[in-house]
Scaffold this motif. Structure first.
Motif, PDB file in Angstrom:
ATOM      1  N   SER A 178      13.020  -0.431  -2.683  1.00 28.39           N
ATOM      2  CA  SER A 178      13.310  -1.901  -2.640  1.00 28.39           C
ATOM      3  C   SER A 178      12.070  -2.593  -2.155  1.00 28.39           C
ATOM      4  CB  SER A 178      14.208  -2.824  -2.637  1.00 28.39           C
ATOM      5  OG  SER A 178      14.425  -2.052  -1.140  1.00 28.39           O
ATOM      6  N   PHE A 179      11.587  -1.947  -1.047  1.00 30.93           N
ATOM      7  CA  PHE A 179      10.547  -2.333  -0.310  1.00 30.93           C
ATOM      8  C   PHE A 179       8.992  -3.143  -0.830  1.00 30.93           C
ATOM      9  CE2 PHE A 179      12.301   0.332   3.587  1.00 30.93           C
ATOM     10  CZ  PHE A 179      13.126  -0.817   3.894  1.00 30.93           C
ATOM     11  N   ASN A 180       8.908  -4.114  -0.697  1.00 32.21           N
ATOM     12  CA  ASN A 180       7.625  -4.436  -1.582  1.00 32.21           C
ATOM     13  C   ASN A 180       6.139  -3.923  -0.499  1.00 32.21           C
ATOM     14  OD1 ASN A 180       7.359  -6.021   1.548  1.00 32.21           O
ATOM     15  ND2 ASN A 180       7.951  -7.754   0.484  1.00 32.21           N
ATOM     16  N   GLU A 181       5.273  -4.363  -0.643  1.00 30.42           N
ATOM     17  CA  GLU A 181       4.110  -3.683   0.495  1.00 30.42           C
ATOM     18  C   GLU A 181       4.442  -3.876   1.809  1.00 30.42           C
ATOM     19  OE1 GLU A 181      -0.900  -3.569   0.417  1.00 30.42           O
ATOM     20  OE2 GLU A 181       0.795  -5.150  -1.205  1.00 30.42           O
ATOM     21  N   LEU A 182       4.070  -5.192   2.033  1.00 27.72           N
ATOM     22  CA  LEU A 182       4.481  -5.705   3.846  1.00 27.72           C
ATOM     23  C   LEU A 182       5.469  -4.725   4.475  1.00 27.72           C
ATOM     24  CD1 LEU A 182       3.845  -9.175   3.958  1.00 27.72           C
ATOM     25  CD2 LEU A 182       2.336  -7.076   4.622  1.00 27.72           C
ATOM     26  N   GLU A 183       6.858  -5.297   3.286  1.00 25.47           N
ATOM     27  CA  GLU A 183       8.024  -4.314   3.430  1.00 25.47           C
ATOM     28  C   GLU A 183       7.975  -2.643   3.770  1.00 25.47           C
ATOM     29  OE1 GLU A 183      11.298  -7.330   3.238  1.00 25.47           O
ATOM     30  OE2 GLU A 183      10.476  -5.919   0.998  1.00 25.47           O
ATOM     31  N   THR A 184       6.672  -2.102   3.347  1.00 26.11           N
ATOM     32  CA  THR A 184       6.636  -0.783   3.565  1.00 26.11           C
ATOM     33  C   THR A 184       5.630  -0.681   4.536  1.00 26.11           C
ATOM     34  OG1 THR A 184       7.241  -0.502   0.913  1.00 26.11           O
ATOM     35  CG2 THR A 184       5.468   1.210   1.960  1.00 26.11           C
ATOM     36  N   SER A 185       4.603  -1.344   4.667  1.00 22.93           N
ATOM     37  CA  SER A 185       3.922  -0.778   5.868  1.00 22.93           C
ATOM     38  C   SER A 185       5.066  -1.398   7.219  1.00 22.93           C
ATOM     39  CB  SER A 185       3.007  -2.504   5.840  1.00 22.93           C
ATOM     40  OG  SER A 185       2.434  -1.650   8.072  1.00 22.93           O
ATOM     41  N   LEU A 186       6.095  -2.090   7.113  1.00 19.12           N
ATOM     42  CA  LEU A 186       7.030  -1.930   7.826  1.00 19.12           C
ATOM     43  C   LEU A 186       7.509  -0.754   8.459  1.00 19.12           C
ATOM     44  CD1 LEU A 186       8.056  -4.276   9.965  1.00 19.12           C
ATOM     45  CD2 LEU A 186       9.496  -4.576   9.156  1.00 19.12           C
ATOM     46  N   TYR A 187       8.135  -0.304   7.838  1.00 17.60           N
ATOM     47  CA  TYR A 187       9.358   0.941   7.467  1.00 17.60           C
ATOM     48  C   TYR A 187       8.072   1.881   7.952  1.00 17.60           C
ATOM     49  CZ  TYR A 187      10.904   4.989   5.778  1.00 17.60           C
ATOM     50  OH  TYR A 187      11.136   6.538   4.735  1.00 17.60           O
ATOM     51  N   ASN A 188       7.197   2.055   7.479  1.00 18.50           N
ATOM     52  CA  ASN A 188       6.352   3.667   7.549  1.00 18.50           C
ATOM     53  C   ASN A 188       6.088   3.496   9.446  1.00 18.50           C
ATOM     54  OD1 ASN A 188       6.314   4.604   5.320  1.00 18.50           O
ATOM     55  ND2 ASN A 188       3.946   3.157   4.646  1.00 18.50           N
ATOM     56  N   TYR A 189       5.722   2.250   9.709  1.00 16.37           N
ATOM     57  CA  TYR A 189       5.650   1.909  11.424  1.00 16.37           C
ATOM     58  C   TYR A 189       6.598   2.139  12.332  1.00 16.37           C
ATOM     59  CZ  TYR A 189       4.710   0.000  15.618  1.00 16.37           C
ATOM     60  OH  TYR A 189       4.274  -0.096  17.328  1.00 16.37           O
ATOM     61  N   ILE A 190       7.968   1.535  11.262  1.00 18.97           N
ATOM     62  CA  ILE A 190       8.931   2.340  12.608  1.00 18.97           C
ATOM     63  C   ILE A 190       9.795   3.722  12.369  1.00 18.97           C
ATOM     64  CG2 ILE A 190      11.979   1.438  12.245  1.00 18.97           C
ATOM     65  CD1 ILE A 190      10.974  -1.325  10.600  1.00 18.97           C
ATOM     66  N   THR A 191       9.212   4.457  10.944  1.00 21.03           N
ATOM     67  CA  THR A 191       9.894   5.571  10.958  1.00 21.03           C
ATOM     68  C   THR A 191       8.966   6.699  12.030  1.00 21.03           C
ATOM     69  OG1 THR A 191       8.646   5.708   8.869  1.00 21.03           O
ATOM     70  CG2 THR A 191      10.873   5.324   8.833  1.00 21.03           C
ATOM     71  N   GLN A 192       7.676   5.604  12.579  1.00 20.02           N
ATOM     72  CA  GLN A 192       6.630   6.803  13.102  1.00 20.02           C
ATOM     73  C   GLN A 192       7.359   6.391  14.697  1.00 20.02           C
ATOM     74  OE1 GLN A 192       3.172   6.926  11.027  1.00 20.02           O
ATOM     75  NE2 GLN A 192       3.892   6.982   9.244  1.00 20.02           N
ATOM     76  N   ASN A 193       6.999   5.619  15.269  1.00 21.41           N
ATOM     77  CA  ASN A 193       7.587   4.436  16.156  1.00 21.41           C
ATOM     78  C   ASN A 193       9.041   3.760  16.852  1.00 21.41           C
ATOM     79  OD1 ASN A 193       4.426   4.479  17.273  1.00 21.41           O
ATOM     80  ND2 ASN A 193       4.489   3.774  15.228  1.00 21.41           N
ATOM     81  N   ILE A 194      10.001   5.566  16.299  1.00 24.04           N
ATOM     82  CA  ILE A 194      11.634   4.923  16.284  1.00 24.04           C
ATOM     83  C   ILE A 194      12.031   4.667  17.524  1.00 24.04           C
ATOM     84  CG2 ILE A 194      14.385   5.675  15.843  1.00 24.04           C
ATOM     85  CD1 ILE A 194      13.104   7.127  13.498  1.00 24.04           C
TER      86      ILE A 194
END
Length: 242
Positions: free
Chosen positions: A9-25
């Motif tokens: 359900s993530f849009n492009e910006l949210e997907t970018s945010l998700y990728n950053y969070i999962t890599q820098n929890i």
């Protein structure tokens, strides 16, 4: 924490945010919302919308859940292989394991055809079992594909040996049901005797060790299965030479 449906359900910006969070929890759990916005080049409104999509009312609640998720991952432990084997011997050897193995060995000895089946790590051991049995004089074959064509005449006086930790694998249950209807005798090696596969088997050999999981992966020791297979193969060898 992030389900398939949420991620899609993530849009492009949210997907970018998700990728950053999962890599820098470990870093994100201590950041302020403005710091995260600056790091990911998105607005605080995008972050708040992201939080709501993962069932959090705000960024503070999201960080709490993220911290809990991080703590759960850190608490994952793996038992010593020695402890798993001690558990196996404590629980199983007090029962009738050897009697069950002898019963299974007799069934295999007098069968014209022997089929091994299993999925995943159980499939790897099923292939090993077929090779080990063949090495000791009882030709056996491993069939991975539940739709593999087998002529009905091949199933006359046959034995199928099924391996499964949970005893609930859908593909293995479906495969066994088909083979059983064709007349094959079913021998199963499972972690418990109360599973579906155990219940539909003519002979079940349970080995009783505590199942272990790391995230979604079942890492339950398979050493007891190898022990049972090799003991059974040696019993078959003795029966063939007596």
């Amino acid at each position: 924490m992030f389900s398939y449906h949420v991620i899609t359900s993530f849009n492009e910006l949210e997907t970018s945010l998700y990728n950053y969070i999962t890599q820098n929890i470990e870093k994100v759990v201590y950041m302020r919302i403005r710091e995260l916005a600056d790091e990911t080049h998105v607005s605080t409104a995008t972050i708040l919308r992201f939080c709501r999509k993962v069932d959090c009312e705000g960024f503070s609640e999201f960080k709490v859940k993220l911290k809990m998720h991080l703590d759960e991952k850190k608490q994952s432990t793996i038992k010593s292989p020695l402890r798993s084997m001690e558990e196996f011997f404590e629980r199983t050897l007090k029962g009738n394991l050897e009697e069950k193995i002898r019963e299974a060995a007799r069934a295999v000895t007098y069968a014209d055809h022997v089929i091994f089946t299993g999925i995943g790590s159980s499939g790897i051991l099923a292939e090993y079992g077929a090779r080990h049995f063949s090495s000791l004089g009882k030709f056996s074959m491993y069939i991975k594909d539940p739709h593999y064509p087998i002529h009905s005449s091949f199933m006359v006086n046959s034995v199928t040996i099924a391996l499964s930790v949970s005893g609930e694998n859908h593909y293995t249950v479906t495969h066994l049901n088909k083979l059983k209807q064709e007349g094959s005798k079913i021998i199963s090696i499972t972690n418990t005797k109360s599973s579906t596969i155990a219940k539909i088997s003519d002979i079940n050999i349970p080995y009783y060790v505590t199942e272990e999981f790391i995230e979604e992966s079942n890492i339950t020791t398979q050493v007891p299965v190898i022990y049972i297979l090799e003991l059974m193969a040696r019993e078959i060898f003795k029966l063939n030479h007596n």
